[in-house]
Design an enzyme around this catalytic site. Sequence first.
Site, mmCIF file in Angstrom:
data_model
loop_
_atom_site.group_PDB
_atom_site.id
_atom_site.type_symbol
_atom_site.label_atom_id
_atom_site.label_comp_id
_atom_site.label_asym_id
_atom_site.label_seq_id
_atom_site.Cartn_x
_atom_site.Cartn_y
_atom_site.Cartn_z
ATOM 1 N N GLY A 44 0.817 -1.218 0.000
ATOM 2 C CA GLY A 44 0.000 0.000 0.000
ATOM 3 C C GLY A 44 0.846 1.260 0.000
ATOM 4 N N CYS A 45 1.901 1.256 0.775
ATOM 5 C CA CYS A 45 2.772 2.438 0.866
ATOM 6 C C CYS A 45 3.518 2.672 -0.437
ATOM 7 C CB CYS A 45 3.742 2.294 2.038
ATOM 8 S SG CYS A 45 2.894 2.206 3.636
ATOM 9 N N THR A 46 3.925 1.597 -1.095
ATOM 10 C CA THR A 46 4.610 1.713 -2.379
ATOM 11 C C THR A 46 3.655 2.253 -3.434
ATOM 12 O OG1 THR A 46 6.111 -0.086 -1.796
ATOM 13 C CG2 THR A 46 5.896 0.439 -4.140
#
Length: 160
Positions: A44-46
């Site tokens: 998700g962060c990527t």
Amino acid sequence: MLQSGDLAPSFSLPDADMEIFDLASALGKQHVVLYFYPRDNTPGCTLQAADFSDHEDGFARHGCIVIGVSPDDCITHAEFRDQQGLSIRLLSDSDTEVCRLYGVWQAKEVDGVKKMYVRRSTFIIDKQGTIRHALYDVSPRGHVASVFELVKKLESHNAT
């Protein structure tokens, strides 16, 4: 929790190149999209960081910079940025002081164990340092597009 209309708490943090970013330096010049995320190199962060990077020019055309903040250290941020080809500035809040200032450092119980984590949140701060939008518990998918729409409205509102 911070809300629309609140003054954005001032802070200074190092980025992936260990250069200090001071929120006060952007005030009066640019709007700021300040987003908090849990960890580098997670799916998700990527997705979120890559999406913000892909649209960085669009934000810049509307007088806005994008800043990501997580508790990861500067070296981890640099590796993440380089591996993923990110262009946005990533700040290290390793002691979670800024996460606490913005109310995104939270407790969560997982399998009966209380753990602290970063609540995925985005703040749109205008040039005067006022939070215009406080978005909590955001989903990475499609988030950048909705933030971009809010920034476009902010810039057109200021032009009138």
